[in-house]
Design a protein around this motif. Structure first.
Motif, PDB file in Angstrom:
ATOM      1  N   TRP A   1       0.826  -1.211   0.000  1.00 46.95           N
ATOM      2  CA  TRP A   1       0.000   0.000   0.000  1.00 46.95           C
ATOM      3  C   TRP A   1       0.856   1.255   0.000  1.00 46.95           C
ATOM      4  O   TRP A   1       0.560   2.212  -0.709  1.00 46.95           O
ATOM      5  CB  TRP A   1      -0.948   0.004   1.200  1.00 46.95           C
ATOM      6  CG  TRP A   1      -2.183  -0.789   0.947  1.00 46.95           C
ATOM      7  CD1 TRP A   1      -2.340  -2.129   1.100  1.00 46.95           C
ATOM      8  CD2 TRP A   1      -3.438  -0.307   0.450  1.00 46.95           C
ATOM      9  NE1 TRP A   1      -3.609  -2.506   0.738  1.00 46.95           N
ATOM     10  CE2 TRP A   1      -4.312  -1.417   0.340  1.00 46.95           C
ATOM     11  CE3 TRP A   1      -3.911   0.957   0.083  1.00 46.95           C
ATOM     12  CZ2 TRP A   1      -5.618  -1.299  -0.126  1.00 46.95           C
ATOM     13  CZ3 TRP A   1      -5.219   1.069  -0.374  1.00 46.95           C
ATOM     14  CH2 TRP A   1      -6.054  -0.043  -0.473  1.00 46.95           C
TER      15      TRP A   1
ATOM     16  N   LEU B   1       2.291   1.843  -3.442  1.00 46.64           N
ATOM     17  CA  LEU B   1       1.257   2.321  -4.372  1.00 46.64           C
ATOM     18  C   LEU B   1       0.980   3.803  -4.144  1.00 46.64           C
ATOM     19  O   LEU B   1       0.838   4.583  -5.089  1.00 46.64           O
ATOM     20  CB  LEU B   1      -0.037   1.545  -4.147  1.00 46.64           C
ATOM     21  CG  LEU B   1      -0.281   0.363  -5.064  1.00 46.64           C
ATOM     22  CD1 LEU B   1      -1.564  -0.343  -4.669  1.00 46.64           C
ATOM     23  CD2 LEU B   1      -0.358   0.818  -6.494  1.00 46.64           C
ATOM     24  N   THR B   2       0.914   4.186  -2.873  1.00 50.20           N
ATOM     25  CA  THR B   2       0.627   5.578  -2.536  1.00 50.20           C
ATOM     26  C   THR B   2       1.771   6.490  -2.958  1.00 50.20           C
ATOM     27  O   THR B   2       1.567   7.491  -3.641  1.00 50.20           O
ATOM     28  CB  THR B   2       0.418   5.701  -1.021  1.00 50.20           C
ATOM     29  OG1 THR B   2      -0.547   4.736  -0.629  1.00 50.20           O
ATOM     30  CG2 THR B   2      -0.029   7.075  -0.635  1.00 50.20           C
TER      31      THR B   2
ATOM     32  N   ALA C   1       4.187   5.965  -5.080  1.00 51.21           N
ATOM     33  CA  ALA C   1       4.450   5.986  -6.514  1.00 51.21           C
ATOM     34  C   ALA C   1       3.494   6.926  -7.237  1.00 51.21           C
ATOM     35  O   ALA C   1       3.786   7.403  -8.325  1.00 51.21           O
ATOM     36  CB  ALA C   1       4.329   4.579  -7.093  1.00 51.21           C
ATOM     37  N   ALA C   2       2.337   7.191  -6.627  1.00 50.62           N
ATOM     38  CA  ALA C   2       1.352   8.032  -7.297  1.00 50.62           C
ATOM     39  C   ALA C   2       1.676   9.514  -7.158  1.00 50.62           C
ATOM     40  O   ALA C   2       1.273  10.315  -7.985  1.00 50.62           O
ATOM     41  CB  ALA C   2      -0.033   7.757  -6.719  1.00 50.62           C
ATOM     42  N   LEU C   3       2.398   9.877  -6.108  1.00 48.93           N
ATOM     43  CA  LEU C   3       2.554  11.297  -5.801  1.00 48.93           C
ATOM     44  C   LEU C   3       3.579  11.974  -6.700  1.00 48.93           C
ATOM     45  O   LEU C   3       4.659  11.452  -6.909  1.00 48.93           O
ATOM     46  CB  LEU C   3       2.983  11.457  -4.336  1.00 48.93           C
ATOM     47  CG  LEU C   3       1.967  10.977  -3.315  1.00 48.93           C
ATOM     48  CD1 LEU C   3       2.549  11.071  -1.922  1.00 48.93           C
ATOM     49  CD2 LEU C   3       0.697  11.787  -3.413  1.00 48.93           C
ATOM     50  N   PRO C   4       3.232  13.151  -7.223  1.00 44.25           N
ATOM     51  CA  PRO C   4       4.226  13.934  -7.957  1.00 44.25           C
ATOM     52  C   PRO C   4       5.340  14.371  -7.003  1.00 44.25           C
ATOM     53  O   PRO C   4       5.075  14.541  -5.802  1.00 44.25           O
ATOM     54  CB  PRO C   4       3.446  15.161  -8.444  1.00 44.25           C
ATOM     55  CG  PRO C   4       2.021  14.850  -8.237  1.00 44.25           C
ATOM     56  CD  PRO C   4       1.934  13.818  -7.177  1.00 44.25           C
ATOM     57  N   GLU C   5       6.555  14.558  -7.512  1.00 48.32           N
ATOM     58  CA  GLU C   5       7.683  14.809  -6.597  1.00 48.32           C
ATOM     59  C   GLU C   5       7.538  16.095  -5.811  1.00 48.32           C
ATOM     60  O   GLU C   5       7.980  16.191  -4.673  1.00 48.32           O
ATOM     61  CB  GLU C   5       9.020  14.776  -7.345  1.00 48.32           C
ATOM     62  CG  GLU C   5       9.132  15.647  -8.563  1.00 48.32           C
ATOM     63  CD  GLU C   5       8.755  14.900  -9.839  1.00 48.32           C
ATOM     64  OE1 GLU C   5       7.783  14.122  -9.801  1.00 48.32           O
ATOM     65  OE2 GLU C   5       9.414  15.105 -10.861  1.00 48.32           O
TER      66      GLU C   5
ATOM     67  N   VAL D   1      10.790   9.323  -4.182  1.00 49.08           N
ATOM     68  CA  VAL D   1      10.105   9.131  -5.458  1.00 49.08           C
ATOM     69  C   VAL D   1      10.552   7.826  -6.104  1.00 49.08           C
ATOM     70  O   VAL D   1       9.755   7.098  -6.701  1.00 49.08           O
ATOM     71  CB  VAL D   1      10.382  10.314  -6.410  1.00 49.08           C
ATOM     72  CG1 VAL D   1       9.722  10.076  -7.748  1.00 49.08           C
ATOM     73  CG2 VAL D   1       9.892  11.614  -5.819  1.00 49.08           C
TER      74      VAL D   1
ATOM     75  N   TYR E   1       9.460   2.166  -6.732  1.00 49.30           N
ATOM     76  CA  TYR E   1       9.623   1.369  -7.942  1.00 49.30           C
ATOM     77  C   TYR E   1      10.653   0.269  -7.739  1.00 49.30           C
ATOM     78  O   TYR E   1      10.493  -0.855  -8.221  1.00 49.30           O
ATOM     79  CB  TYR E   1      10.024   2.276  -9.106  1.00 49.30           C
ATOM     80  CG  TYR E   1       8.944   3.251  -9.447  1.00 49.30           C
ATOM     81  CD1 TYR E   1       7.962   2.922 -10.372  1.00 49.30           C
ATOM     82  CD2 TYR E   1       8.866   4.475  -8.823  1.00 49.30           C
ATOM     83  CE1 TYR E   1       6.948   3.791 -10.667  1.00 49.30           C
ATOM     84  CE2 TYR E   1       7.855   5.364  -9.106  1.00 49.30           C
ATOM     85  CZ  TYR E   1       6.897   5.016 -10.035  1.00 49.30           C
ATOM     86  OH  TYR E   1       5.884   5.879 -10.317  1.00 49.30           O
TER      87      TYR E   1
ATOM     88  N   THR F   1      -2.725   9.139 -13.997  1.00 49.84           N
ATOM     89  CA  THR F   1      -2.005   9.530 -12.784  1.00 49.84           C
ATOM     90  C   THR F   1      -0.817  10.414 -13.138  1.00 49.84           C
ATOM     91  O   THR F   1      -0.593  11.460 -12.535  1.00 49.84           O
ATOM     92  CB  THR F   1      -1.497   8.276 -12.043  1.00 49.84           C
ATOM     93  OG1 THR F   1      -2.583   7.381 -11.880  1.00 49.84           O
ATOM     94  CG2 THR F   1      -0.911   8.643 -10.710  1.00 49.84           C
TER      95      THR F   1
ATOM     96  N   THR G   1      -4.181  11.700  -7.206  1.00 50.30           N
ATOM     97  CA  THR G   1      -3.225  10.795  -7.859  1.00 50.30           C
ATOM     98  C   THR G   1      -3.191   9.439  -7.161  1.00 50.30           C
ATOM     99  O   THR G   1      -3.100   8.405  -7.828  1.00 50.30           O
ATOM    100  CB  THR G   1      -1.809  11.395  -7.886  1.00 50.30           C
ATOM    101  OG1 THR G   1      -1.477  11.870  -6.588  1.00 50.30           O
ATOM    102  CG2 THR G   1      -1.718  12.540  -8.868  1.00 50.30           C
ATOM    103  N   ILE G   2      -3.300   9.441  -5.826  1.00 49.47           N
ATOM    104  CA  ILE G   2      -3.329   8.151  -5.125  1.00 49.47           C
ATOM    105  C   ILE G   2      -4.565   7.371  -5.567  1.00 49.47           C
ATOM    106  O   ILE G   2      -4.497   6.173  -5.857  1.00 49.47           O
ATOM    107  CB  ILE G   2      -3.333   8.359  -3.596  1.00 49.47           C
ATOM    108  CG1 ILE G   2      -1.983   8.907  -3.138  1.00 49.47           C
ATOM    109  CG2 ILE G   2      -3.627   7.056  -2.876  1.00 49.47           C
ATOM    110  CD1 ILE G   2      -1.949   9.330  -1.689  1.00 49.47           C
TER     111      ILE G   2
ATOM    112  N   ASN H   1      -4.135   5.988  -9.069  1.00 48.73           N
ATOM    113  CA  ASN H   1      -3.134   4.931  -9.100  1.00 48.73           C
ATOM    114  C   ASN H   1      -3.678   3.634  -8.500  1.00 48.73           C
ATOM    115  O   ASN H   1      -3.445   2.551  -9.036  1.00 48.73           O
ATOM    116  CB  ASN H   1      -1.872   5.378  -8.356  1.00 48.73           C
ATOM    117  CG  ASN H   1      -0.653   4.607  -8.783  1.00 48.73           C
ATOM    118  OD1 ASN H   1      -0.518   4.265  -9.956  1.00 48.73           O
ATOM    119  ND2 ASN H   1       0.229   4.316  -7.850  1.00 48.73           N
TER     120      ASN H   1
END
Lengths: 316, 307
Positions: free
Chosen positions: A134, A137-138, A140-144, A192, A196, B233, B285-286, B289
């Motif tokens: 989780w 996933l969270t 990885a979604a966020l912009p830097e 960031v 991955y 996303t 975005t979360i 995703n």
């Protein structure tokens, strides 16, 4: 295998050439006269003409491209339209600052990502593993810049005030002489990239732990720690190395936003400033440097992939 | 902006064991994709988070003057005061009103950019995968050139030449997504072209464009929908980042990315101007995703059943 690597090398050279054409074409599309932009509205016709000749603006586009490309190889990146000085001088100290940032981020992200990935794979299906899934996933979604702002709020302004929110090096002093101001930008970049690496490491490691040779080692009575470190890990690291390299290549572009956020005096900050002032020569130079780093690291990634693939090894 | 560019597999491929026990096969076999997405925790959370932010973004511009008493560009008080619920921003405008009005363009641009990327990338990828041979290798090499730029750098290059207009943002983000989507579409197409129904269609001399549209496309929607969620996303992240850099949406527009940039100097005095838009972007975005991840798991279970 050598043939494969050489072929990949050739492809990279072609890609870089194509990249340079794209970057150069950007200047041709730009309206306005760069010579007038440097000299200002009051400039005399003679001075304009002289500067145009100096900047090769009177030549054909193909000639200008070749001159520009030739200049890149000897470190001549052109003249900045905002400062009127050479671009190379403007960028030389910033390249070091950006590289430091990238290296620090990589030095943190790679071991942490690999370790958490293995941990997660070994505890597959448990609550701890799900927590890791989780969180990746969270994250990885966020912009830097969102990650960066959250870190600034936590550690620099609102919650704890322990770290500087922006980089403020006195002129003449290098950024790394005040290490505390490197922490937040490095941490942002690392956060960031880490998800991955974790995901890839976890997936590969999980697959390897299910394979026959790991079971064999266990049946022989090899201690579990040794099974993981000596038998499973070396097999998992090959494919992961490629993902790690791709992530490091991403850092070349990722530094741009992070440097802007922390006012870090690197290439990315120079790029944003140049875009804001429409300083095309600087934009060209920085784009080509970033693209070159990106292509180079991707090349290394592919070569590592080729070297790590036993099928290709035995074929040669 | 561009979140690290990766094979979608790494980002969204379901990993064995990570999921709670998959639903019984008989129960999933006939259920449509949305139901299978909803059946997962990731899917539910993703839908709820995304829907919440989308609702704010869509209804916000209409509700802003009514809820806060100010329009997004109207001056409410001196800068960085605590007037109203969330106070005022760097120019003394109502943070609440600007927050409510600031999501619509971001959302619209991201969806448009993703759609553009899907259309272009899908077309290129399917043609490459189906035609094969020289067409394929030429397309893939051109792809590699676009992929040699970090997405943000290409976007900045386009903005310096064409200016920070909405259509430039949508086009450049969409087109930089295209080669990444094309790779997925090509791989999926390669897995389909050798199927009997394609050969049957070829024997009936069905035109190639029709084969692509009617036979190939419907059979690669699984991987494409995963890719669409992922690219959405990244589009949101990219466009918000450009606005944050001051190179996307231009003042005095109300926009979440721009708001963060405008108000971050006063983060310790008046944090709402930064926290609200950061939260909104993060939740959005979360949400998308998680949704992409749930779709990936859902489509995975169909391919397993099909084989």
């Amino acid at each position: 295998m050598v043939k494969l690597i050489l072929k990949r090398l050739l492809v990279s050279v072609f890609i870089l050439l194509a990249v340079s054409v794209v970057v150069f074409a950007a200047t041709l599309l730009l309206p306005g006269d760069p010579a007038r932009a440097i000299l200002g509205q009051q400039a005399t016709e003679e001075r304009l003409a002289a500067l145009r000749t100096e900047m090769h603006l009177d030549r054909s586009p193909v000639e200008r491209y070749l001159l520009w490309l030739g200049g890149l190889f000897v470190g001549n990146f052109g003249t900045s339209t905002t400062t009127g000085g050479p671009v190379a001088g403007l960028l030389s100290e910033r390249i070091g600052a950006s590289l430091i940032l990238m290296l620090c981020a990589a030095a943190i992200a790679v071991p942490v990502g690999v370790a958490i990935g293995i941990y997660s794979a070994l505890h597959r299906g448990t609550r701890r593993d799900q927590a890791v899934t989780w969180s990746t996933l969270t994250l990885a979604a966020l912009p830097e810049f969102v990650i960066g702002i959250v870190l600034v709020t936590l550690f620099a302004t609102s919650v704890f005030r322990v770290l500087p929110a922006v980089t403020m090096s006195p002129p003449g002093q290098q950024v790394w002489e005040i290490p505390s101001q490197l922490i937040l930008p490095t941490l942002t970049l690392a956060l960031v990239v880490i998800p991955y690496i974790i995901r890839m490491m976890r997936a590969t490691m999980a697959e390897v732990m299910d394979s026959g040779f790991v079971e064999m080692a266990r049946l022989k009575g090899v201690p579990e720690r040794q099974v993981i470190l000596r038998h499973a890990f070396p097999h998992a690291i090959g494919p992961v190395a490629q993902v790690i390299a791709i992530q490091l290549a991403w850092l070349a572009g990722g530094v741009v936003v992070v440097e802007y956020l922390f006012r870090y005096p690197g290439l990315g900050q120079a790029l944003i400033d140049a875009v804001a002032f429409r300083d095309v020569q600087v934009v060209q130079a920085v784009s080509i440097i970033i693209a070159a780093v990106y292509v180079l690291v991707n090349l290394v990634a592919d070569v590592v992939g080729i070297l790590a693939n036993p099928k290709l090894r035995s074929a040669s | 902006m561009s979140t690290p560019d990766l094979d979608p597999e790494v980002v969204a491929t379901p990993e064995p064991g990570a999921v709670e026990t998959p639903p019984k096969e008989s129960a999933t076999r006939s259920r449509p994709l949305p139901a299978r997405v909803w059946a997962q925790t990731q899917g539910k959370v993703g839908v709820v988070l995304t829907a919440a932010v989308v609702l704010v973004a869509l209804a916000g511009p209409l509700l802003a003057p009514w809820l806060t008493g100010y329009s997004p560009t109207e001056f409410a008080d001196r800068p960085f005061q605590s007037t109203g619920v969330f106070g005022t921003d760097n120019l003394g405008r109502s943070v609440g009103a600007r927050f409510l009005a600031g999501g619509l363009l971001l959302l619209a641009y991201s969806v448009l950019a993703t759609a553009l990327g899907l259309v272009v990338g899908c077309t290129i990828g399917m043609i490459g995968g189906y035609a094969g041979g020289r067409t394929d290798s030429v397309i893939m090499r051109l792809n590699d050139i676009v992929l040699a730029f970090p997405q943000l750098v290409l976007a900045l290059l386009a903005i310096v030449v064409l200016g920070p207009h909405g259509w430039v943002l949508v086009t450049v983000i969409g087109l930089t997504h295209a080669p990444r989507i094309a790779r997925v579409a090509r791989a999926a197409t390669l897995g389909v072209v050798s199927e009997d129904y394609i050969r049957a269609a070829e024997m009936y001399a069905v035109p190639r464009t029709r084969i692509l549209a009617r036979e190939v496309l419907p059979n690669i929607t699984g991987p494409l929908s995963v890719e669409a969620g992922l690219r959405l996303t990244y589009s949101i992240g990219a466009i918000a980042s450009l606005s944050f850099l001051g190179l996307g949406m231009q003042p005095p527009a109300a926009d979440w990315g721009l708001m963060i940039n405008e108000n971050r100097i006063a983060l310790s005095v008046q944090p709402w101007g930064v926290i609200l838009p950061v939260l909104a972007i993060a939740v959005l975005t979360i949400g998308t995703n998680l949704l992409a991840d749930a779709v990936a798991r859902a489509t995975e279970s169909t391919t397993v059943e099909a084989s």
